[in-house]
Design an enzyme around this catalytic site. Structure first.
Site, PDB file in Angstrom:
ATOM      1  N   GLY A 137       0.824  -1.204   0.000  1.00 15.93           N
ATOM      2  CA  GLY A 137       0.000   0.000   0.000  1.00 15.93           C
ATOM      3  C   GLY A 137       0.855   1.251   0.000  1.00 15.93           C
ATOM      4  O   GLY A 137       2.089   1.188  -0.007  1.00 15.93           O
ATOM      5  N   LYS A 192       3.544  -0.214 -10.071  1.00 15.10           N
ATOM      6  CA  LYS A 192       3.506   1.224  -9.806  1.00 15.10           C
ATOM      7  C   LYS A 192       4.902   1.835  -9.824  1.00 15.10           C
ATOM      8  O   LYS A 192       5.070   3.029 -10.121  1.00 15.10           O
ATOM      9  CB  LYS A 192       2.789   1.511  -8.478  1.00 15.10           C
TER      10      LYS A 192
END
Length: 340
Positions: A137, A192
């Site tokens: 996260g 990402k």
């Protein structure tokens, strides 16, 4: 109170050790650098990775894997992707069959295209499948170490293990959600870093917020397109391990991948960038793996392909941007069908 072995004493491993120590858990940190072990034990600091942060006396460092793991309730792996297999092999002889194994690393292995949980199963045995938890996260170590509000997800094929991890870490500064989409969380956490390299390059070239916003949005579409082709839950990419992690990594001064991309955009060559960073830039290795995987699966990932050519074929950054801007016409909503 639990006893946890944290395997890896970099910035993220140290920050997570701080979270665990705040719960009064006993934390055994393993490092292969004896001088780092000595510093943690003698001065309660880890200056190279988290400057000016005082560590709890509940955090004790070891250079021998057996001593770090002995008597612990859980093992938390926080090492670079390229070290996962080697460290797992060192860990295996001292691992109890039912011990919970959490990993907080992000990446995909080139050539095999395996996620970290798959690499761990290769090295530790298929029996660990139900014991594995992924912690992921939007979470910069520097902010976690300062106890600034942070929210992440604990993900496992076994919901009970995810909930145990939630209990292990969650406090007033560190909120943990649970999730059962291991594949999607690992894909989101790994890819990402590729888009963050691109965001840094965009900034290094002097482009503005319009360009970076477009890059992040289209990058998310690429991540979701690859992830859903592998049967990930599309909603994962709209959550903490998807858009959440993507935003923080693409926009923050703390992001190694953004900083590396920024230097590339300013004209530095890749090896000079990696030498100056002094720490692992996961996005470089993951770009190669994702590019290979997209070609294998015939998935359209133009940003990833452009970055691969920049990193490994030495294509000029501006030329990569020009080619992306001059691609053929397409429909946005049709292209975002991965989320449906």
């Amino acid at each position: 109170m639990k006893k946890v072995a944290v395997i890896g004493a970099g910035s993220w491993g140290t920050a997570l050790s701080i979270v665990l120590a705040d719960h009064k858990h006993e934390v055994n940190v393993w490092s292969h650098r004896q001088e780092q072990v000595n510093e943690i034990n003698e001065r309660n600091t880890n200056q190279r990775y988290l400057p000016n942060i005082q560590l709890s006396e509940h955090i004790v460092a070891y250079s021998k894997m057996e001593e770090a793991v002995k008597g612990t309730d859980a093992v938390l792996l926080v090492v670079p992707t390229k070290a996962i297999r080697e460290v797992s092999q060192q860990l295996k002889p001292f691992l109890d069959p039912n011990k919970m194994i959490i990993h907080a690393s992000k990446g995909i292995e080139p050539e095999t295209h395996k996620r970290i949980s798959e690499m761990l199963e290769d090295e530790l045995g298929e029996q660990v499948h139900q014991q594995l938890v992924v912690l992921s996260g939007p979470s910069h170590a520097e902010e976690v170490a300062l106890r600034q509000p942070t929210t992440i997800t604990a993900t496992s094929y076994n919901l009970k293990m995810a909930e145990l991890t939630q209990d292990l870490f969650m406090n007033e500064n560190f909120r943990v959600y649970t999730n059962e989409d291991v594949l999607g969380v690992e894909i989101g956490g790994a890819l990402k870093n590729i888009i963050a390299l691109g965001a840094g390059i965009s900034d290094g070239l002097g482009y503005g917020d319009n360009a970076k916003s477009a890059l992040i949005t289209r990058g998310l579409a690429e991540i979701a397109r690859l992830g859903t082709s592998l049967d990930a839950n599309p909603l994962t990419f709209a959550g903490l391990a998807g858009v959440g992690d993507l935003i923080v990594t693409c926009t923050s001064k703390h992001s190694r991948n953004w900083r590396a991309g920024n230097m590339l955009g300013k004209g530095y060559v890749l090896q000079d960038v990696l030498d100056q960073m002094g720490m692992v830039v996961e996005g470089v290795r993951t770009t190669k793996a994702a590019y290979q995987l997209s070609r294998k699966l015939n998935i359209d990932m133009p940003i990833t392909e452009g970055l691969y050519e920049l990193l490994f074929d030495e294509k000029e950054p501006k030329k990569v941007v020009d080619e992306l801007m001059n691609r053929g016409k397409t429909k946005e909503l049709e292209d975002l069908s991965s989320f449906l």
